[in-house]
Design a protein around this motif. Sequence first.
Motif, PDB file in Angstrom:
ATOM      1  N   PRO A 360       0.766  -1.100   0.017  1.00  0.00           N
ATOM      2  CA  PRO A 360       0.097   0.096  -0.231  1.00  0.00           C
ATOM      3  C   PRO A 360       0.931   1.204  -0.047  1.00  0.00           C
ATOM      4  O   PRO A 360       0.398   2.169  -0.711  1.00  0.00           O
ATOM      5  CB  PRO A 360      -0.726  -0.051   1.338  1.00  0.00           C
ATOM      6  N   ASN A 361       2.018   1.086   0.661  1.00  0.00           N
ATOM      7  CA  ASN A 361       2.889   2.234   0.672  1.00  0.00           C
ATOM      8  C   ASN A 361       3.888   2.707  -0.652  1.00  0.00           C
ATOM      9  O   ASN A 361       4.578   3.488  -0.471  1.00  0.00           O
ATOM     10  CB  ASN A 361       3.556   2.587   2.085  1.00  0.00           C
ATOM     11  N   HIS A 362       3.917   1.607  -1.498  1.00  0.00           N
ATOM     12  CA  HIS A 362       4.875   1.782  -2.546  1.00  0.00           C
ATOM     13  C   HIS A 362       4.155   2.596  -3.663  1.00  0.00           C
ATOM     14  O   HIS A 362       2.927   2.506  -3.696  1.00  0.00           O
ATOM     15  CB  HIS A 362       4.838   0.373  -3.282  1.00  0.00           C
ATOM     16  N   MET A 363       4.713   3.256  -4.411  1.00  0.00           N
ATOM     17  CA  MET A 363       4.543   4.544  -5.250  1.00  0.00           C
ATOM     18  C   MET A 363       4.507   4.035  -6.472  1.00  0.00           C
ATOM     19  O   MET A 363       5.272   3.109  -6.957  1.00  0.00           O
ATOM     20  CB  MET A 363       5.273   5.663  -5.101  1.00  0.00           C
ATOM     21  N   LEU A 364       3.513   4.357  -7.456  1.00  0.00           N
ATOM     22  CA  LEU A 364       3.344   4.186  -8.719  1.00  0.00           C
ATOM     23  C   LEU A 364       3.042   5.586  -9.371  1.00  0.00           C
ATOM     24  O   LEU A 364       2.513   6.219  -8.603  1.00  0.00           O
ATOM     25  CB  LEU A 364       2.475   3.189  -9.202  1.00  0.00           C
ATOM     26  N   PHE A 365       3.203   5.432 -10.830  1.00  0.00           N
ATOM     27  CA  PHE A 365       2.684   6.913 -11.375  1.00  0.00           C
ATOM     28  C   PHE A 365       1.020   6.918 -11.820  1.00  0.00           C
ATOM     29  O   PHE A 365       0.836   6.057 -12.794  1.00  0.00           O
ATOM     30  CB  PHE A 365       3.534   7.352 -12.389  1.00  0.00           C
ATOM     31  N   ALA A 366       0.422   7.721 -11.319  1.00  0.00           N
ATOM     32  CA  ALA A 366      -0.988   7.897 -11.645  1.00  0.00           C
ATOM     33  C   ALA A 366      -1.752   9.289 -11.770  1.00  0.00           C
ATOM     34  O   ALA A 366      -0.879  10.102 -11.263  1.00  0.00           O
ATOM     35  CB  ALA A 366      -1.804   7.162 -10.545  1.00  0.00           C
ATOM     36  N   SER A 367      -2.882   9.363 -12.288  1.00  0.00           N
ATOM     37  CA  SER A 367      -3.350  10.447 -12.569  1.00  0.00           C
ATOM     38  C   SER A 367      -5.065  10.366 -12.628  1.00  0.00           C
ATOM     39  O   SER A 367      -5.502   9.192 -13.101  1.00  0.00           O
ATOM     40  CB  SER A 367      -2.918  11.155 -13.879  1.00  0.00           C
ATOM     41  N   VAL A 368      -5.691  11.266 -12.226  1.00  0.00           N
ATOM     42  CA  VAL A 368      -7.038  11.231 -12.504  1.00  0.00           C
ATOM     43  C   VAL A 368      -7.523  11.617 -14.143  1.00  0.00           C
ATOM     44  O   VAL A 368      -8.783  11.218 -14.436  1.00  0.00           O
ATOM     45  CB  VAL A 368      -7.955  12.179 -11.616  1.00  0.00           C
ATOM     46  N   SER A 369      -6.335  12.010 -14.807  1.00  0.00           N
ATOM     47  CA  SER A 369      -6.590  12.215 -16.410  1.00  0.00           C
ATOM     48  C   SER A 369      -5.697  11.362 -17.030  1.00  0.00           C
ATOM     49  O   SER A 369      -4.910  10.405 -16.735  1.00  0.00           O
ATOM     50  CB  SER A 369      -6.057  13.648 -16.557  1.00  0.00           C
ATOM     51  N   GLN A 370      -6.267  11.074 -18.250  1.00  0.00           N
ATOM     52  CA  GLN A 370      -5.439  10.069 -19.113  1.00  0.00           C
ATOM     53  C   GLN A 370      -4.305  10.671 -19.888  1.00  0.00           C
ATOM     54  O   GLN A 370      -3.508   9.961 -20.821  1.00  0.00           O
ATOM     55  CB  GLN A 370      -6.339   9.315 -20.174  1.00  0.00           C
ATOM     56  N   ASN A 371      -3.976  11.891 -19.559  1.00  0.00           N
ATOM     57  CA  ASN A 371      -2.861  12.661 -20.145  1.00  0.00           C
ATOM     58  C   ASN A 371      -1.573  12.314 -19.513  1.00  0.00           C
ATOM     59  O   ASN A 371      -1.321  12.031 -18.215  1.00  0.00           O
ATOM     60  CB  ASN A 371      -3.012  14.152 -19.768  1.00  0.00           C
ATOM     61  N   VAL A 372      -0.617  11.771 -20.169  1.00  0.00           N
ATOM     62  CA  VAL A 372       0.642  11.040 -19.842  1.00  0.00           C
ATOM     63  C   VAL A 372       1.284  11.991 -18.889  1.00  0.00           C
ATOM     64  O   VAL A 372       1.939  11.529 -17.943  1.00  0.00           O
ATOM     65  CB  VAL A 372       1.354  10.428 -21.101  1.00  0.00           C
ATOM     66  N   ASP A 373       1.175  13.227 -19.431  1.00  0.00           N
ATOM     67  CA  ASP A 373       2.051  14.367 -18.965  1.00  0.00           C
ATOM     68  C   ASP A 373       1.489  14.561 -17.374  1.00  0.00           C
ATOM     69  O   ASP A 373       2.310  15.330 -16.684  1.00  0.00           O
ATOM     70  CB  ASP A 373       1.994  15.627 -19.567  1.00  0.00           C
ATOM     71  N   SER A 374       0.458  13.994 -16.905  1.00  0.00           N
ATOM     72  CA  SER A 374      -0.250  14.355 -15.672  1.00  0.00           C
ATOM     73  C   SER A 374       0.235  13.475 -14.741  1.00  0.00           C
ATOM     74  O   SER A 374      -0.026  13.587 -13.469  1.00  0.00           O
ATOM     75  CB  SER A 374      -1.856  14.692 -15.737  1.00  0.00           C
ATOM     76  N   LEU A 375       0.717  12.362 -14.945  1.00  0.00           N
ATOM     77  CA  LEU A 375       1.074  11.163 -14.330  1.00  0.00           C
ATOM     78  C   LEU A 375       2.125  11.515 -13.189  1.00  0.00           C
ATOM     79  O   LEU A 375       3.343  12.036 -13.436  1.00  0.00           O
ATOM     80  CB  LEU A 375       1.584   9.921 -15.176  1.00  0.00           C
ATOM     81  N   VAL A 376       1.691  11.332 -11.932  1.00  0.00           N
ATOM     82  CA  VAL A 376       2.731  11.807 -10.840  1.00  0.00           C
ATOM     83  C   VAL A 376       2.620  10.693  -9.670  1.00  0.00           C
ATOM     84  O   VAL A 376       1.917   9.704  -9.867  1.00  0.00           O
ATOM     85  CB  VAL A 376       2.390  12.977 -10.209  1.00  0.00           C
ATOM     86  N   ALA A 377       3.756  10.687  -8.840  1.00  0.00           N
ATOM     87  CA  ALA A 377       3.892   9.571  -7.817  1.00  0.00           C
ATOM     88  C   ALA A 377       2.757   9.428  -6.839  1.00  0.00           C
ATOM     89  O   ALA A 377       2.220  10.321  -6.429  1.00  0.00           O
ATOM     90  CB  ALA A 377       5.192   9.627  -7.105  1.00  0.00           C
ATOM     91  N   HIS A 378       2.050   8.238  -6.650  1.00  0.00           N
ATOM     92  CA  HIS A 378       0.835   7.953  -5.741  1.00  0.00           C
ATOM     93  C   HIS A 378       1.309   6.762  -4.815  1.00  0.00           C
ATOM     94  O   HIS A 378       1.844   5.648  -5.785  1.00  0.00           O
ATOM     95  CB  HIS A 378      -0.543   7.849  -6.416  1.00  0.00           C
ATOM     96  N   GLN A 379       0.947   6.631  -3.653  1.00  0.00           N
ATOM     97  CA  GLN A 379       1.132   5.463  -3.056  1.00  0.00           C
ATOM     98  C   GLN A 379      -0.097   4.734  -3.448  1.00  0.00           C
ATOM     99  O   GLN A 379      -1.134   5.093  -3.901  1.00  0.00           O
ATOM    100  CB  GLN A 379       0.894   5.845  -1.412  1.00  0.00           C
ATOM    101  N   ALA A 380       0.101   3.353  -3.550  1.00  0.00           N
ATOM    102  CA  ALA A 380      -1.030   2.532  -4.077  1.00  0.00           C
ATOM    103  C   ALA A 380      -2.302   2.671  -3.149  1.00  0.00           C
ATOM    104  O   ALA A 380      -3.225   2.501  -3.766  1.00  0.00           O
ATOM    105  CB  ALA A 380      -0.354   0.845  -3.990  1.00  0.00           C
TER     106      ALA A 380
END
Length: 499
Positions: A360-380
Amino acid sequence: MTISQTLLLLGNPRIGKSAFLNAVLAKAGYKGKANFESGLSFGGGLTQVLQQFEYKGVRYADTPGLADPTIAEKAAKEIEMGLKLGGSFTIVFFVKQINGMIVCEDMTTITSVLNSIDVPITYGVVVNQVSENVMKALQIPQNKLKAESQIQMAVKKTSKEHNQPEIWFEGSDGSEPGEWVPSEGLFNFVETLPQTIIPAEKVSEVKQANKAEAQDMQNYLDAMTNVFQLQLTEMKNQNRVLMDQMQQQNANFEKEREIMKQMIQNMPKPSAGMSRSDMEAMMKKNVPEPQGGCFPGDAIVQTLSGNVKLCNVQLGDYIRVSANDSKFERVIGWYDFFPAASRGFTVLAFADGSKASLTPNHMLFASVSQNVDSLVAHQAANVKPGMFVASVNSAVPIQVTSVTEETRLGIFSPVVFGDKVVVDGILMSAYAKPSAFVDVEISDVWVHTLCHAGSLPIRMSLSVSTSTEKQSSSLVSWMLPAIKSIVGGSVKGATSLVA
């Protein structure tokens, strides 16, 4: 006995097809006399006709080479007979290379055979008898990708649409023909190749390439050779630049170490005079090892040899670290390595049917938008259904459809020099928010940035290490706990910056 599949080998003389089939049969448990004639030959190849042998429901088939001028027309008919056996095939072409470049007659053989098959197929290409120097060069991911692209571009010259080939480079062991012992990696490569169905009626006449087609292929390969030489010169220049950068990094390392000492002294909990044993005891209390942020043992990563489970990754393997291009980095250590431990993992399911598992505390790159430039680090733990993540299987981010929890075996977190890894086909951060500070309120983007900065001494140390162990004991007992505490302290201290 019903035949479940046919392993069909194609290629020109003196490339090791027959020797490999004999080795495969022996590995399958067959103890009789070798069924496929192999060894030294003068003039034409030893295989003159389609040879078949059935064992335990598998048909093993060897074909003569189209490049043998004494039997070219007959060889074409024998290959056609092999393809018309029908049913499920594992098709493998054996080819040779000279100074890193595939031999022209081998590429024309591949295109001639593919042009005779009227259904899209999946197949493998084994580049056999590769010299030691070339094999060393292929250890560099960029070199290997360029060598693979040479084959992939050449087979596009076919008139039929087929899947891109799976490719394996087999080093020469210096043995005489017929005495060659294939590597375990080659056995695994052929065993895991996808099977393909070829109805007999979908096979047309196999035609040997005419002079114009052969010359066209030669011209293409010559052009590729020139490009390869230019790239080789460029790589040498890049290596010189890299060496200069490494010298600069080594010069900066002492400065970084002094900064680390100051950070340790400024940590809230440990005192400046705390011993290693006290530090280790503190970290065991605050950051229990089985609660590390990482991935389960059956998570999949892509190596230069294909997809493997993370629990089978070896120190020194190259794993994929980018979603939008095939960039690989060397595994230089492990932040967490607990094969026998179990813990809860967050399981993310995606719109394409795939899944990915991480703590749960490991991070991946996600966004509420499908724009690839908006992907930022989020904890799972902060990723919700409807959000988007970067996938190697899609040109655009794919949507998360559900988030569940599962208990899985193994806790693994590989160290690469960069800040990203691809696991289960999804672009992940190489880091997790330190468990002891998981409740500290701070942006996950900040956590990712601080973890990458704080882990620099570990990454620099491991990148120049010659150890072949899975994990350095000194790193586990001292450096890694210290870094985790430092990063955790930085996370806690940074709270005021974003409050």
